[in-house]
Design a protein around this motif. Structure first.
Motif, PDB file in Angstrom:
ATOM      1  N   UNK A 277       7.881  18.858 -43.832  1.00 57.76           N
ATOM      2  CA  UNK A 277       8.397  19.737 -42.778  1.00 57.76           C
ATOM      3  C   UNK A 277       8.585  18.914 -41.500  1.00 57.76           C
ATOM      4  N   UNK A 278       9.836  18.647 -41.110  1.00 58.43           N
ATOM      5  CA  UNK A 278      10.072  17.872 -39.893  1.00 58.43           C
ATOM      6  C   UNK A 278       9.457  18.550 -38.666  1.00 58.43           C
ATOM      7  N   UNK A 279       8.906  17.751 -37.780  1.00 61.04           N
ATOM      8  CA  UNK A 279       8.352  18.212 -36.501  1.00 61.04           C
ATOM      9  C   UNK A 279       7.064  19.022 -36.643  1.00 61.04           C
ATOM     10  N   UNK A 280       6.494  19.079 -37.852  1.00 57.75           N
ATOM     11  CA  UNK A 280       5.195  19.746 -37.994  1.00 57.75           C
ATOM     12  C   UNK A 280       4.143  18.945 -37.237  1.00 57.75           C
ATOM     13  N   UNK A 281       3.224  19.636 -36.595  1.00 54.66           N
ATOM     14  CA  UNK A 281       2.213  18.985 -35.781  1.00 54.66           C
ATOM     15  C   UNK A 281       0.820  19.282 -36.321  1.00 54.66           C
TER      16      UNK A 281
END
Length: 208
Positions: A30-34
């Motif tokens: 998941x792109x940009x998951x933190x």
């Protein structure tokens, strides 16, 4: 029944600090998951904290607006999830009558075992909520919610420990954490992390 994991953390530093266990979003899918401050506890010098968890996953969301380091993610709904069960590894995220909620429903495409899916419906307003996955009843990863997105989380837990000032659920900037150490669970379920007087970590197997 899920396997129980434990991490005993010994604060042999010279400072009162928050001990924090978290996971990194490497290859999560998941792109940009933190990453979130997953397990935390304060500890005085010379004291020990023991963290325990199981590999029980969940879907979580929070109406906390913009997702950025320092923001605290407080789950407003937690739905059990199981990446190894096609009936329980997917959910839909909806916004109706002024409120967010998870609703039963399938993900887009063809879901596969080993993944966790959140399908964000067209009703979701921008920059108003965040969604993610949790483990053992606490959020682990979160990402900004957007309309018409199908999120595919590929969880493969890798645990890290650090010390400093942390709040449970705090959004982390993992690139700025300098006194961290990986905690590998290779054939064992009990580990010990000891923080010494120079703020360096020693990781060993067993329980203190």
């Amino acid at each position: 029944m899920s396997t129980n994991y434990s991490l005993t953390v010994v604060n042999n530093s010279t400072q009162y600090q928050d001990l924090c266990v978290y996971q990194k979003a490497v290859d999560l899918g998941v792109p940009d998951a933190m990453s979130l401050a997953w397990l935390t506890a304060p500890a005085w010098p010379g004291t020990t904290v023991r963290f325990n968890w199981t590999l029980d996953y969940s879907f979580v969301w929070s109406q906390n607006g913009s997702l950025q380091p320092g923001v605290t993610f407080q789950a407003q709904q937690t739905v059990p999830a199981d990446p190894d069960n096609l009936n329980n590894n997917q959910v839909q995220f909806d916004f109706r009558d002024g409120a967010f909620r998870f609703v039963p429903g399938s993900a887009a495409g063809t879901p596969e075992l080993g993944n966790l899916y959140i399908r964000e419906l067209s009703t979701i307003p921008n920059a108003s909520a965040t969604v993610g996955i949790g483990m053992s009843n606490a959020g682990v990863f979160a990402v900004q919610a957007q309309p018409n997105m199908n999120l595919v989380f590929r969880p493969h837990p890798e645990y890290w420990v650090t010390a400093g000032t942390f709040q449970p659920g705090e959004v982390l900037d993992v690139e700025q954490i300098t006194n961290e150490a990986p905690v590998p669970y290779d054939g064992t379920f009990d580990m010990v992390a000891t923080l010494d007087s120079t703020n360096l970590w020693k990781i060993t197997t067993g329980s203190a």
